[in-house]
Design a protein around this motif. Structure first.
Motif, PDB file in Angstrom:
ATOM      1  N   ILE A 188       0.818  -1.218   0.000  1.00  0.00           N
ATOM      2  CA  ILE A 188       0.000   0.000   0.000  1.00  0.00           C
ATOM      3  C   ILE A 188       0.853   1.270   0.000  1.00  0.00           C
ATOM      4  O   ILE A 188       0.318   2.375  -0.153  1.00  0.00           O
ATOM      5  CB  ILE A 188      -0.963   0.018   1.209  1.00  0.00           C
ATOM      6  N   LYS A 189       2.181   1.112   0.134  1.00  0.00           N
ATOM      7  CA  LYS A 189       3.074   2.272   0.096  1.00  0.00           C
ATOM      8  C   LYS A 189       3.284   2.712  -1.347  1.00  0.00           C
ATOM      9  O   LYS A 189       3.415   1.873  -2.238  1.00  0.00           O
ATOM     10  CB  LYS A 189       4.406   1.944   0.756  1.00  0.00           C
ATOM     11  N   SER A 190       3.346   4.006  -1.572  1.00  0.00           N
ATOM     12  CA  SER A 190       3.436   4.533  -2.941  1.00  0.00           C
ATOM     13  C   SER A 190       4.676   4.032  -3.667  1.00  0.00           C
ATOM     14  O   SER A 190       4.637   3.785  -4.884  1.00  0.00           O
ATOM     15  CB  SER A 190       3.427   6.066  -2.918  1.00  0.00           C
ATOM     16  N   GLU A 191       5.777   3.875  -2.932  1.00  0.00           N
ATOM     17  CA  GLU A 191       7.012   3.430  -3.586  1.00  0.00           C
ATOM     18  C   GLU A 191       6.990   1.942  -3.917  1.00  0.00           C
ATOM     19  O   GLU A 191       7.890   1.428  -4.595  1.00  0.00           O
ATOM     20  CB  GLU A 191       8.230   3.751  -2.720  1.00  0.00           C
ATOM     21  N   TRP A 192       5.937   1.246  -3.445  1.00  0.00           N
ATOM     22  CA  TRP A 192       5.826  -0.186  -3.727  1.00  0.00           C
ATOM     23  C   TRP A 192       4.511  -0.527  -4.439  1.00  0.00           C
ATOM     24  O   TRP A 192       4.030  -1.651  -4.361  1.00  0.00           O
ATOM     25  CB  TRP A 192       5.972  -1.008  -2.444  1.00  0.00           C
ATOM     26  N   THR A 193       3.993   0.440  -5.176  1.00  0.00           N
ATOM     27  CA  THR A 193       2.824   0.171  -6.015  1.00  0.00           C
ATOM     28  C   THR A 193       3.210  -0.825  -7.097  1.00  0.00           C
ATOM     29  O   THR A 193       4.221  -0.633  -7.791  1.00  0.00           O
ATOM     30  CB  THR A 193       2.309   1.462  -6.673  1.00  0.00           C
ATOM     31  N   ALA A 198      -3.103  -2.619  -6.224  1.00  0.00           N
ATOM     32  CA  ALA A 198      -2.191  -2.228  -5.139  1.00  0.00           C
ATOM     33  C   ALA A 198      -2.817  -2.622  -3.816  1.00  0.00           C
ATOM     34  O   ALA A 198      -3.029  -1.790  -2.922  1.00  0.00           O
ATOM     35  CB  ALA A 198      -1.904  -0.739  -5.195  1.00  0.00           C
TER      36      ALA A 198
END
Length: 544
Positions: A159-164, A170
Motif C-alpha cells: 500500500i506504500k506509494s514506492e511499492w505500487t 495495489a
C-alpha cells in the motif's frame, strides 16, 4: 522444439509448492500441454516447499505457457498455508524470461510485460517488474529488494506509494501474495552442501556474497547472492547461491571458497548441486580451472563434464545428468547438422547429385576436418606409452589444439551449405522503388559477406594447425608418418577449397577496401599453406 521455431526464450518460474505431487504435476501438465513450449526440467524441494520449472519456447508461446501454469497455481496454491525455508512472497514467486537463441533482451522484456499484463487482468493479482524490465526505480530493481519482508510483510508494503505494483491491484491478495517477473541474463542457481547448521551456512554465505554483511563489509565475490538454510530432510545445510554472471564469478570459484571457509570453521562440504539448467560454457570454465590446477590432460567435452561433476560433487544429492542439466544439450543446440549426421555414403552421394548443395565448400570442410583428425590421431599414437615418455609434454601441447580444430571444422560441413542463404533471401526482397532497392542492395552485400565468413573461417582454422604438424613431423611416432602426410595434404586441400569459395563470393562485393583486405589475407594463407604442406612432407621423408 514443439513449435519448430529457432527463436527461443527460457522461462524459469518458481512456485511456492514443493511437497504436493498432484499440484507439482498439474503445473507441469499446463506447461507441457502449451503448444510451442518444451518443459525441460522440474525440480521440487520439500524443505524449501518450492518447485523450479524450466521450459523454453518462442516469445509468443513462452508467455502462454507461463500464464497457463500460473492459472493452475492460482487454483491450487494458497499462500496462507505456505511454510518453507526459501524466501518467497507469492504462489508464483518469480517468473523470469531469459534469452536463449535468436532473441534479444528486449524481446524478453516484452515477454515479461505481456505476461504481467495478462496475469493481472485474468487473475487480478499484483506483479512487480525486476532486472532489465524494471521501471520503478533502483530501489526495486533486484529480486531481493522487491522480496524483502516476504509474504508476511507484503500486506503493509504493497500500500506504500514506492511499492505500487507495476501490474494489478495495489492491495494484498492473501491467497496469492505477489509475483515478480522480468527479463534477465542466464543465472545459475547453485547450492553448496554443508555438514553444519543453518547459521554456519549463512555465515559462509555472508562471506562470499557481493552484499556481504553490509556496505562497510562487502563479501568476496561480485555478481553473487547467497543465503544459508537447512535441508532438514537431508540432514545437512546449504549455502544457497545465485551466480548472476558466471563469467565474473564462475561456479568453481564459489565452491572452492566455500570449501576453504568451511575448513577454517572445522566443517565439511559434501558436494553441491545446480538447480535448474546450466550453460555448457559455465561447466567448461570450471573444467579448464581444474585441468590447469591439477595439470591434467583432458580434451574431450564429455570427459571435461565428468571432471566437473566429480570435483564439485554435483551428484551428491541427486544424479547430475548432463543431457538433462546442460541447457545446450536439452534444447539440442549442440546437435550435428544433417550432413554431419548422415552416413559417409549418403554424404558422398549427396555431393554427387544434381543438387547445388552440398558442394565444394562442404567437401573442403570435410577434408580439412579429416586432416586435423589424422594429425590428432598421430599425436595420440605418440603419447601415453613408455617409449614416448620423453615427449609426453610436447604431445599434450600438440594434441589439444589439433583436436579443437577438428571439432570446430566439423560444423562447417553443414554451415557452408547454408552460408549463401542470406544472399538468396536478399534477392527475393522487393525492389519496386529506390528505397526498396537500396535496402535490397545492402542486404545482398551483407549476405555475400556472411557467405565469405564461412570459408574464410575454414581457411583460418585449418591454417592454425601447421605449427603442430611440424612438431609431429619431428617427434611423432614413426609408424604414423604416412597418416601425417595425408593430414598435411588434406589440410592444404581444405584451405584451397576455402580460398576458391571466398574468391567466387568476393566478386559480387562492392566494398573495395573489404575486397582488398580479404583477398590479401586469403592469398597469403594459401601460399603459406602450400609451403607448410611441402615442409611437413620433407620433414617426414627425412625420418623415413
Amino acid at each position: 522444439m514443439a513449435s519448430g521455431s529457432k527463436r527461443l526464450v527460457e522461462c524459469v518460474p518458481n512456485f511456492s509448492e514443493g511437497k504436493r505431487k498432484e499440484v507439482i504435476d498439474a503445473i507441469s501438465t499446463a506447461i507441457r500441454d502449451t503448444e510451442g513450449c518444451t518443459l525441460l526440467l522440474v525440480e521440487p524441494e520439500a524443505s524449501a516447499n518450492r518447485t523450479v520449472y524450466t521450459f523454453v519456447g518462442d516469445p509468443v508461446s513462452i508467455v502462454e505457457g507461463a500464464v497457463n501454469a500460473a492459472k493452475v497455481a492460482h487454483s491450487l496454491i494458497d499462500m496462507r498455508k505456505h511454510k518453507g525455508n526459501h524466501p518467497r512472497m507469492g504462489a508464483l514467486d518469480v517468473c523470469p524470461f531469459i534469452p536463449v537463441s535468436d532473441v534479444t533482451m528486449e524481446d524478453c522484456i516484452n515477454c515479461s510485460n505481456e505476461f504481467g499484463s495478462r496475469l493481472s487482468k485474468e487473475l487480478n493479482v499484483p506483479l512487480y517488474l525486476y532486472e532489465y524490465s524494471c521501471t520503478g526505480g533502483d530501489h526495486r530493481r533486484t529480486l531481493p529488494q522487491i522480496r524483502a519482508g516476504e509474504y508476511e510483510g507484503l500486506k503493509d508494503k504493497i500500500i506504500k506509494s514506492e511499492w505500487t505494483p507495476d501490474y494489478g491491484p495495489a492491495q494484498f491478495v492473501p491467497s496469492w501474495g505477489a509475483t515478480v517477473t522480468g527479463a534477465r541474463p542466464m543465472l545459475i542457481a547453485y547450492n553448496v552442501n554443508l555438514l553444519g547448521t543453518k547459521q554456519q551456512a549463512h555465515r559462509i554465505a555472508l562471506d562470499i556474497r557481493e552484499q556481504g554483511r553490509g556496505p562497510d563489509n562487502p563479501g568476496k565475490f561480485k555478481c553473487v547472492r547467497a543465503i544459508g538454510w537447512d535441508l532438514e530432510d537431508k540432514g545437512l545445510s546449504q549455502i544457497s547461491i545465485n551466480l548472476t554472471d558466471y563469467k565474473t564469478t564462475p561456479i568453481h570459484a564459489a565452491y572452492e571458497e566455500c570449501v576453504r571457509i568451511a575448513k577454517d570453521l572445522k566443517l565439511a562440504v559434501v558436494g553441491s548441486e545446480i538447480v535448474g539448467l546450466v550453460p555448457l560454457e559455465a561447466v567448461m570454465l570450471s573444467a579448464d580451472y581444474y585441468i590447469q590446477k591439477e595439470s591434467l590432460f583432458i580434451y574431450k567435452e564429455e570427459q571435461k563434464i565428468r571432471l566437473v561433476i566429480e570435483r564439485l560433487g554435483l551428484s551428491s544429492l541427486s544424479y547430475f545428468n548432463p543431457k538433462e542439466k546442460i541447457i545446450e544439450y536439452c534444447i539440442g543446440s549442440t546437435a550435428d547438422g544433417p550432413l554431419v549426421s548422415s552416413s559417409v555414403r549418403d554424404f558422398i552421394e549427396s555431393i554427387g547429385s544434381r543438387a547445388s548443395t552440398p558442394g565444394g565448400g562442404s567437401a573442403s570442410a570435410c577434408i580439412a576436418s579429416i586432416g586435423s583428425a589424422l594429425a590428432t590421431m598421430v599425436g595420440l599414437m605418440s603419447y601415453g606409452k613408455r617409449e614416448f615418455e620423453g615427449i609426453d609434454g610436447i604431445m599434450r601441447e600438440t594434441i589439444l589444439p589439433l583436436y579443437d580444430a577438428m571439432e570446430q571444422l566439423i560444423p562447417i560441413i553443414d554451415s557452408d551449405s547454408t552460408a549463401f542463404s542470406s544472399y538468396m533471401d536478399a534477392l527475393k526482397m522487393p525492389h519496386s522503388n529506390d528505397e526498396e532497392s537500396t535496402k535490397r542492395s545492402l542486404a545482398m552485400q551483407e549476405g555475400l559477406k556472411r557467405a565469405i565468413e564461412v570459408p574464410l573461417g575454414l581457411m583460418r582454422k585449418a591454417h592454425s594447425c601447421w605449427p603442430h604438424l611440424f612438431v609431429l613431423a619431428e617427434h611423432g611416432n614413426k609408424q604414423t608418418m604416412s597418416d601425417l602426410q595425408v593430414s598435411a595434404s588434406s589440410l592444404h586441400c581444405g584451405v584451397f577449397g576455402g580460398y576458391c569459395n571466398v574468391l567466387i563470393n568476393l566478386k559480387g562485393v562492392t566494398d573495395t577496401q573489404y575486397v582488398t583486405e580479404i583477398r590479401q589475407e586469403v592469398e597469403q594463407i594459401l601460399a603459406e599453406s602450400q609451403d607448410n604442406s611441402d615442409k611437413v612432407q620433407k620433414l617426414v621423408l627425412k625420418r623415413l
